[in-house]
Design a protein around this motif. Structure first.
Motif, PDB file in Angstrom:
ATOM      1  N   THR A 148      28.446 -13.489  18.256  1.00 32.35           N
ATOM      2  CA  THR A 148      29.242 -14.721  18.278  1.00 32.35           C
ATOM      3  C   THR A 148      29.531 -15.116  19.722  1.00 32.35           C
ATOM      4  O   THR A 148      29.941 -14.272  20.528  1.00 32.35           O
ATOM      5  CB  THR A 148      30.569 -14.513  17.523  1.00 32.35           C
ATOM      6  OG1 THR A 148      30.278 -14.131  16.187  1.00 32.35           O
ATOM      7  CG2 THR A 148      31.403 -15.785  17.521  1.00 32.35           C
ATOM      8  N   THR A 161      28.051 -19.203  16.240  1.00 29.08           N
ATOM      9  CA  THR A 161      29.403 -19.007  15.693  1.00 29.08           C
ATOM     10  C   THR A 161      29.452 -17.870  14.677  1.00 29.08           C
ATOM     11  O   THR A 161      30.526 -17.420  14.301  1.00 29.08           O
ATOM     12  CB  THR A 161      29.916 -20.297  15.027  1.00 29.08           C
ATOM     13  OG1 THR A 161      28.985 -20.702  14.016  1.00 29.08           O
ATOM     14  CG2 THR A 161      30.070 -21.408  16.053  1.00 29.08           C
ATOM     15  N   LYS A 162      28.258 -17.424  14.224  1.00 27.55           N
ATOM     16  CA  LYS A 162      28.204 -16.303  13.273  1.00 27.55           C
ATOM     17  C   LYS A 162      26.990 -15.445  13.575  1.00 27.55           C
ATOM     18  O   LYS A 162      25.912 -15.974  13.853  1.00 27.55           O
ATOM     19  CB  LYS A 162      28.086 -16.815  11.823  1.00 27.55           C
ATOM     20  CG  LYS A 162      29.327 -17.494  11.281  1.00 27.55           C
ATOM     21  CD  LYS A 162      29.072 -17.950   9.859  1.00 27.55           C
ATOM     22  CE  LYS A 162      30.261 -18.734   9.313  1.00 27.55           C
ATOM     23  NZ  LYS A 162      29.966 -19.281   7.962  1.00 27.55           N
ATOM     24  N   GLU A 163      27.168 -14.135  13.498  1.00 24.06           N
ATOM     25  CA  GLU A 163      26.014 -13.256  13.570  1.00 24.06           C
ATOM     26  C   GLU A 163      25.123 -13.555  12.372  1.00 24.06           C
ATOM     27  O   GLU A 163      25.604 -13.967  11.316  1.00 24.06           O
ATOM     28  CB  GLU A 163      26.457 -11.790  13.552  1.00 24.06           C
ATOM     29  CG  GLU A 163      27.229 -11.378  14.792  1.00 24.06           C
ATOM     30  CD  GLU A 163      27.604  -9.910  14.772  1.00 24.06           C
ATOM     31  OE1 GLU A 163      26.963  -9.141  14.027  1.00 24.06           O
ATOM     32  OE2 GLU A 163      28.551  -9.532  15.488  1.00 24.06           O
TER      33      GLU A 163
END
Length: 702
Positions: free
Chosen positions: A220, A281-283
């Motif tokens: 992230t 914003t997200k793995e």
């Protein structure tokens, strides 16, 4: 639990039996063999040597552990290579066997000696040796499945000198198993095509350095570069650049979506032309695409009530056939002066009819095809049980806001009494608010080129609106309760007229008079009216709207979208009660945004959420419309109904052809080759009919 990919898993009944054996091992309880996706889910601590022995006894083998596989679908390519090699080997053996068999028939017409017998046995062994080996092992264990039945039948046929028919049965059985495996693999490939959309690598930007990294290493906050034609590696926000993005992997929509800085993007979507810099914003493992692929991959392994019934039936079907075969062999000769040899032959044919493969295959190919077809349309069905349920729905309840409407209030009508102050005062007060209605007012005022004044004092009045002091005068923006004076007759008439038309009112006033009124409404989705009509055409008998809005607003929306039934002023618990009332009358689906409507979604027979990849939406509902609109809902219902019809047809064909074969024993007309052809014919028909579910996908039809 550990997951492993399996090679050579071509028989649904065999998979069920192997699963039962593995569960009997020490620590093996809870292990599963996922026939549809050709996987083994193994409990921790199970003796792998014993597991591999059980698998090898039925011709299956572990290819590779998921943990050892490469990212992004390499494992699936590896699995397909093994499957292809295995299938090619079987085809070659069957081809050789067929040539030897035809040669034996010719030799048999020329020389009546042991040479053709030897050739028949060679042909039978070439095509059927795996079956014979498994069947012999099963006989020693007193385990009776299709391999055991075929082995007994072939030994019996050869023992009474039926060399030609016995060999033909062995070859046809091999062809039947090949077709069964190929049919299931075709459905699996359709599902695994979805998994190939997962990106494998990303260009990571670190200062002035760009380097290619595996997507699983992204964290992230990382900044990645996405060039034209490349896949966005994970969910993120555009940090720089403008481009159109193809989000079909997420939503099923082919039309590109324009993206600018600060806009969200989904992992797996494709950058069409420009260059984008995306802040992660997200793995990847937490991204919308990863969750969708995981759910889709697991979805087709949930057993539907129909599949559970078939599996229970299959457990009793084979023993029952064995009893019938024994009776056919014994009863006519003992009590009807029948010929022992002839009725022994008939009994062997009955044994072959005992193959439950076509019956067990009647559901999974159709289920996998239906889930894959819907997934490619951007409709995430979380399991075969929900696919089956969707095809049985006769009532659909819709939330209003964000479902039938866009969920974005806007000003549709204004009544202005004080042209000089109305927009100026409203804008000066509402510009400080983040409320959706305030934003709608500001959007309207922004078109009027108004200069705002700065409030000297501003206060929120609960349940009424906002009051503010501007240039020494107190003004209010709110509902009717905010007014502290008597309305003129004209103003009262105008306000009542707006209320009757279903508008939400924002009244701007000073301490003595109304300056003007905004008529706020929630814009109807363009597709809503057409979709309601299509749902009725798709077999839905009743469509209703449930909303917390007041009666007039509900009435207006219902009329515009073509609904005759609606319920207004509902609190969340009242929505749940209404859904319970509807489910008591028939199979009911609830369609909502998956967040505010979670209780109602959970209460309905089927929860359908709209959300374009929102985490809570994916987790809440049984079915998710990833497009964030209702456009694909009718096609999803049509596909589900088609799947249900095909499964019923498949079961009828599988049992019907076997029943016809069994009835041929009454006049003594059942032969070994008719028996095997009855099962082979059922397998071919069941497979081909199930795969037609995917045909519409290529044509673009529902």
């Amino acid at each position: 639990m550990d997951e492993y990919k399996l090679q050579g898993l071509s028989c649904g009944n065999c998979a069920r039996e192997m699963e039962e054996e593995i569960n009997k091992l020490e620590n093996g309880e809870g292990s599963r063999i996922l026939y549809n996706s050709s996987k083994l889910v193994l409990a921790k601590g199970v003796d792998m040597q014993k597991v591999e022995k059980i698998l090898s006894s039925d011709g299956a083998a572990i290819i590779r552990s998921h943990d050892d596989s490469e990212a992004g679908g390499h494992e699936h390519d590896h699995a397909h290579a093994h499957t292809h090699d295995s299938s090619s080997k079987i085809k070659i053996l069957l081809g050789i066997s067929a040539i030897i068999f035809l040669s034996a028939i010719y030799v048999d017409t020329q020389w009546n000696n042991l040479v053709p017998v030897f050739m028949y046995l060679t042909a039978a062994a070439t095509s059927g040796y795996p079956t014979f080996i498994k069947g012999a092992k099963n006989l020693l264990k007193f385990k009776f499945n299709i391999d055991t039945l075929m082995t007994i039948a072939l030994i019996g046929a050869f023992s009474i000198g039926e060399w030609k028919e016995g060999t033909l049965v062995a070859i046809l059985f091999g062809v039947n198993e090949l077709l069964e495996g190929m049919g299931m693999e075709k459905a699996r490939k359709s599902m695994e095509e979805l998994l190939k959309v997962a990106p494998k690598e990303a260009i990571l930007i670190e200062g002035d350095i760009e380097r290619v990294v595996p997507i699983e290493t992204l964290k992230t906050g990382d900044l990645v570069l996405v060039k034209s034609g490349q896949k966005i590696p994970s969910d993120g926000i555009v940090a720089a650049g403008k481009s159109s993005v193809n989000e079909a992997a997420i939503t099923g929509e082919a039309m590109p979506v324009e993206k600018e800085p600060d806009e969200k993007v989904f992992g797996g979507s494709i950058n069409n032309e420009g260059v984008l810099k995306v802040k992660i914003t997200k793995e990847y493992k937490d991204s919308s695409l990863a969750k969708i692929l995981h759910l889709v991959e697991e979805a087709h392994e949930t057993k539907t009530p129909t599949e559970q019934f078939i599996n229970r039936f299959a457990r009793y079907y084979t023993p029952l056939i064995m009893i019938i075969a024994a009776l056919v062999m014994v009863v006519p000769p003992l009590f009807m002066n029948g010929d022992w040899g002839a009725w022994f032959y008939q009994g062997l044919a009955v044994l072959i009819v005992g193959c439950p493969c076509a019956l067990i295959l009647s559901s999974p190919i159709a289920i996998v095809s239906g889930i894959a077809r819907n997934a490619k349309n951007g409709i995430l069905v979380k399991g075969g049980v929900f696919l089956e349920q969707l095809g049985k729905i006769d009532t659909i309840a819709f939330d209003k806001t964000g479902t039938l409407t866009k969920g974005h209030p806007y000003v549709e009508k204004t009544i202005v009494y004080d042209v000089e102050n109305f927009y100026r005062i409203a804008g000066s007060i509402e510009k400080t608010s983040s409320h959706p209605i305030a934003k709608a007012v500001i959007e309207k005022i922004s078109r009027e080129n108004i200069t705002y004044s700065e409030p000297e004092e501003i206060n929120t009045i609960s349940g009424q609106g906002v009051s503010a002091v501007i240039e020494g005068t107190t003004y209010k923006v709110g509902n009717e309760k905010s007014l502290g004076f008597t309305l003129s007759q004209q103003t009262e008439t105008d306000i009542n007229s707006l209320k009757d038309a279903g508008y939400t009112l924002v009244i701007v006033s000073d301490e003595e008079k109304v300056l003007g009124v905004f008529g706020i409404t929630d814009e109807i989705r363009e597709e809503s009216k057409g979709i309601i009509s299509e749902l009725y055409s798709a077999g839905i008998n009743n469509a209703v709207m449930l909303t917390g809005d007041h009666h007039k607003t509900a009435e207006k929306v219902a009329k515009q979208v073509g609904l005759t039934d609606y319920y207004a002023n509902l609190l969340p618990d009242e929505k749940v009660a209404k859904v319970k009332e509807l489910t008591a009358k028939g199979k009911t689906a609830m369609v909502g945004d998956g967040i505010n409507d979670a209780p109602a979604l959970a209460t309905a027979d089927l929860g359908i959420a709209m959300g374009k990849g929102t985490d809570s939406v994916i987790e809440t509902a049984d079915i998710v419309l990833m497009q964030d609109h209702l456009g694909k809902l009718p096609s999803a219902i049509t596909i589900s109904k088609r799947v249900n019809k095909i499964i019923k047809l498949n079961i009828s064909l599988a049992l019907g052809l076997k029943l016809i074969a069994l009835l041929l024993t009454i006049p003594g007309l059942l032969t070994l080759w008719i028996a095997i052809l009855s099962d082979m014919g059922a397998t071919i028909l069941v497979t081909l009919i199930s795969l037609t579910i995917m045909i519409g996908e290529k044509r673009g039809a529902a």
